[in-house]
Write an enzyme that holds these catalytic residues in place. Sequence first.
Site, PDB file in Angstrom:
ATOM      1  N   HIS A  43      -7.846   9.216  -2.152  1.00 23.69           N
ATOM      2  CA  HIS A  43      -7.264   9.161  -0.804  1.00 23.69           C
ATOM      3  C   HIS A  43      -8.217   9.692   0.280  1.00 23.69           C
ATOM      4  O   HIS A  43      -8.377   9.071   1.317  1.00 23.69           O
ATOM      5  CB  HIS A  43      -5.947   9.945  -0.801  1.00 23.69           C
ATOM      6  N   LYS A  76      -2.711   5.771  -4.398  1.00 21.16           N
ATOM      7  CA  LYS A  76      -3.875   6.635  -4.141  1.00 21.16           C
ATOM      8  C   LYS A  76      -3.700   7.999  -4.803  1.00 21.16           C
ATOM      9  O   LYS A  76      -2.581   8.509  -4.921  1.00 21.16           O
ATOM     10  CB  LYS A  76      -4.070   6.832  -2.629  1.00 21.16           C
ATOM     11  N   ASP A  79       0.844  -1.200   0.000  1.00 23.17           N
ATOM     12  CA  ASP A  79       0.000   0.000   0.000  1.00 23.17           C
ATOM     13  C   ASP A  79       0.872   1.240   0.000  1.00 23.17           C
ATOM     14  O   ASP A  79       1.638   1.476   0.935  1.00 23.17           O
ATOM     15  CB  ASP A  79      -0.881   0.000   1.260  1.00 23.17           C
TER      16      ASP A  79
HETATM   17  N1  LIG Z   1      -5.840   5.863   3.528  1.00 19.37           N
HETATM   18  C1  LIG Z   1      -5.338   6.610   4.483  1.00 19.37           C
HETATM   19  O1  LIG Z   1      -5.778   7.751   4.700  1.00 19.37           O
HETATM   20  C2  LIG Z   1      -4.246   6.075   5.340  1.00 19.37           C
HETATM   21  C3  LIG Z   1      -3.879   6.747   6.518  1.00 19.37           C
HETATM   22  C4  LIG Z   1      -2.847   6.214   7.290  1.00 19.37           C
HETATM   23  C5  LIG Z   1      -2.202   5.049   6.900  1.00 19.37           C
HETATM   24  N2  LIG Z   1      -2.562   4.422   5.733  1.00 19.37           N
HETATM   25  C6  LIG Z   1      -1.874   3.177   5.290  1.00 19.37           C
HETATM   26  O2  LIG Z   1      -2.062   2.194   6.289  1.00 19.37           O
HETATM   27  C7  LIG Z   1      -0.790   1.689   6.684  1.00 19.37           C
HETATM   28  C8  LIG Z   1      -0.844   1.223   8.114  1.00 19.37           C
HETATM   29  O3  LIG Z   1      -1.214   2.268   8.978  1.00 19.37           O
HETATM   30  P1  LIG Z   1      -0.181   2.935  10.030  1.00 19.37           P
HETATM   31  O4  LIG Z   1       1.191   2.823   9.513  1.00 19.37           O
HETATM   32  O5  LIG Z   1      -0.742   4.280  10.365  1.00 19.37           O
HETATM   33  O6  LIG Z   1      -0.379   2.059  11.356  1.00 19.37           O
HETATM   34  P2  LIG Z   1      -0.019   0.574  11.787  1.00 19.37           P
HETATM   35  O7  LIG Z   1       0.431  -0.241  10.636  1.00 19.37           O
HETATM   36  O8  LIG Z   1      -1.166   0.082  12.581  1.00 19.37           O
HETATM   37  O9  LIG Z   1       1.182   0.794  12.791  1.00 19.37           O
HETATM   38  C9  LIG Z   1       2.501   1.046  12.349  1.00 19.37           C
HETATM   39  C10 LIG Z   1       3.405   1.274  13.558  1.00 19.37           C
HETATM   40  O10 LIG Z   1       3.382   0.127  14.402  1.00 19.37           O
HETATM   41  C11 LIG Z   1       4.710  -0.449  14.494  1.00 19.37           C
HETATM   42  N3  LIG Z   1       4.504  -1.907  14.423  1.00 19.37           N
HETATM   43  C12 LIG Z   1       4.303  -2.670  13.323  1.00 19.37           C
HETATM   44  N4  LIG Z   1       4.064  -3.952  13.660  1.00 19.37           N
HETATM   45  C13 LIG Z   1       4.081  -3.991  15.011  1.00 19.37           C
HETATM   46  C14 LIG Z   1       3.882  -5.028  15.965  1.00 19.37           C
HETATM   47  N5  LIG Z   1       3.592  -6.263  15.588  1.00 19.37           N
HETATM   48  N6  LIG Z   1       3.950  -4.711  17.286  1.00 19.37           N
HETATM   49  C15 LIG Z   1       4.236  -3.457  17.671  1.00 19.37           C
HETATM   50  N7  LIG Z   1       4.427  -2.424  16.831  1.00 19.37           N
HETATM   51  C16 LIG Z   1       4.351  -2.694  15.503  1.00 19.37           C
HETATM   52  C17 LIG Z   1       5.509   0.126  13.341  1.00 19.37           C
HETATM   53  O11 LIG Z   1       6.855   0.298  13.697  1.00 19.37           O
HETATM   54  P3  LIG Z   1       8.073  -0.503  12.968  1.00 19.37           P
HETATM   55  O12 LIG Z   1       8.133  -0.035  11.551  1.00 19.37           O
HETATM   56  O13 LIG Z   1       9.270  -0.079  13.758  1.00 19.37           O
HETATM   57  O14 LIG Z   1       7.771  -1.982  13.105  1.00 19.37           O
HETATM   58  C18 LIG Z   1       4.828   1.496  13.164  1.00 19.37           C
HETATM   59  O15 LIG Z   1       5.371   2.421  14.087  1.00 19.37           O
HETATM   60  C19 LIG Z   1       0.157   2.870   6.411  1.00 19.37           C
HETATM   61  O16 LIG Z   1       1.499   2.471   6.409  1.00 19.37           O
HETATM   62  C20 LIG Z   1      -0.373   3.344   5.090  1.00 19.37           C
HETATM   63  O17 LIG Z   1       0.099   2.511   4.040  1.00 19.37           O
HETATM   64  C21 LIG Z   1      -3.567   4.913   4.955  1.00 19.37           C
END
Ligand SMILES: NC(=O)c1ccc[n+]([C@@H]2O[C@H](COP(=O)([O-])OP(=O)(O)OC[C@H]3O[C@@H](n4cnc5c(N)ncnc54)[C@H](OP(=O)(O)O)[C@@H]3O)[C@@H](O)[C@H]2O)c1
Length: 276
Positions: free
Chosen positions: A108, A75, A45
Amino acid sequence: MTIPTTLLSSGHPMPLLGLGTWPLDDHASARAVESAMGLGYRLVDTASRYENEVGVGQGLAASGVDRAELFITTKLRGADQGYDATRDALHASLDRLGLDYVDLYLIHWPLPRLDRYVESYRAMIDLAAEGLVRSIGVSNFREHHLDRLIAETSHVPAVNQIQLSPALARTDLRRYLTDRGITVEGWSPLGQEEGVLTEPVIQEIAAAHGRSPGQVVLRWHVQQGIVTIPKSASPERQRSNAEIFDFALTEDDMARIAGLDRGEDAARDSDEHEEF
Ligand SMILES: NC(=O)c1ccc[n+]([C@@H]2O[C@H](COP(=O)([O-])OP(=O)(O)OC[C@H]3O[C@@H](n4cnc5c(N)ncnc54)[C@H](OP(=O)(O)O)[C@@H]3O)[C@@H](O)[C@H]2O)c1
């Protein structure tokens, strides 16, 4: 490791779990994507707004995985909404990614103040007909945005990517989407901002299954057919996040996790939130 898929209304299979790439820069995303591909991830993504499509493309190329096996989402950023701008933006994303097509193209954010999401979506319908995009969808759309989009284009998006975690379970919005055959994809699935991983309920369930809190939360998503895209730059956490297809949460586990939901008002307001 083989990651199961779900079938989109467009007829294309989409992996139930993939790699999120925000806020990785080009260098970090190239490394993270190559590592994830080596572990068996096939869904990545990204977004024009993440400014890492070049790195994602480099990671994909370095992995050597066949294009046909990949599922790449990008997006349309707010600044590029509008019929012609959407077409130009997709071509620019493809150039940066080094791909001939993307598997999924999403709007987005709806940005209703601009009032351009319907014409942007019309451009995406045309891009799909031209073979530059396999499936089209939206992100952060609420029911009233989708009602209008579907009424004015007679096309139902394949996916809505929304903020989703046990703390933001969004059951009403999910029911609306499921009723219309729209696949639910969750962003920020681990609920880090809401402290989901340190909730005693999650920790107790994790201990009972001999799993990590992250695995319990990601299992909660995929067990309900929700596509999940945890971001991790760490190969160990990438592996652990994908090892969730060999255990199941019980009905009692699911009922206890449901108690963490803070309600729809805790989600970002899609009518007000603006990013370009
Ligand atoms: N459509 C939208 O508006 C929108 C908005 C926000 C995000 N997104 C997409 O959704 C994806 C995921 O969302 P997100 O990055 O906000 O949140 P997330 O994936 O829920 O959390 C990521 C964070 O958690 C850590 N992490 C990952 N696996 C872990 C585990 N098993 N235990 C503990 N910590 C862990 C990562 O650090 P490390 O890298 O150090 O492991 C990072 O700091 C984004 O990367 C993006 O591609 C889309």
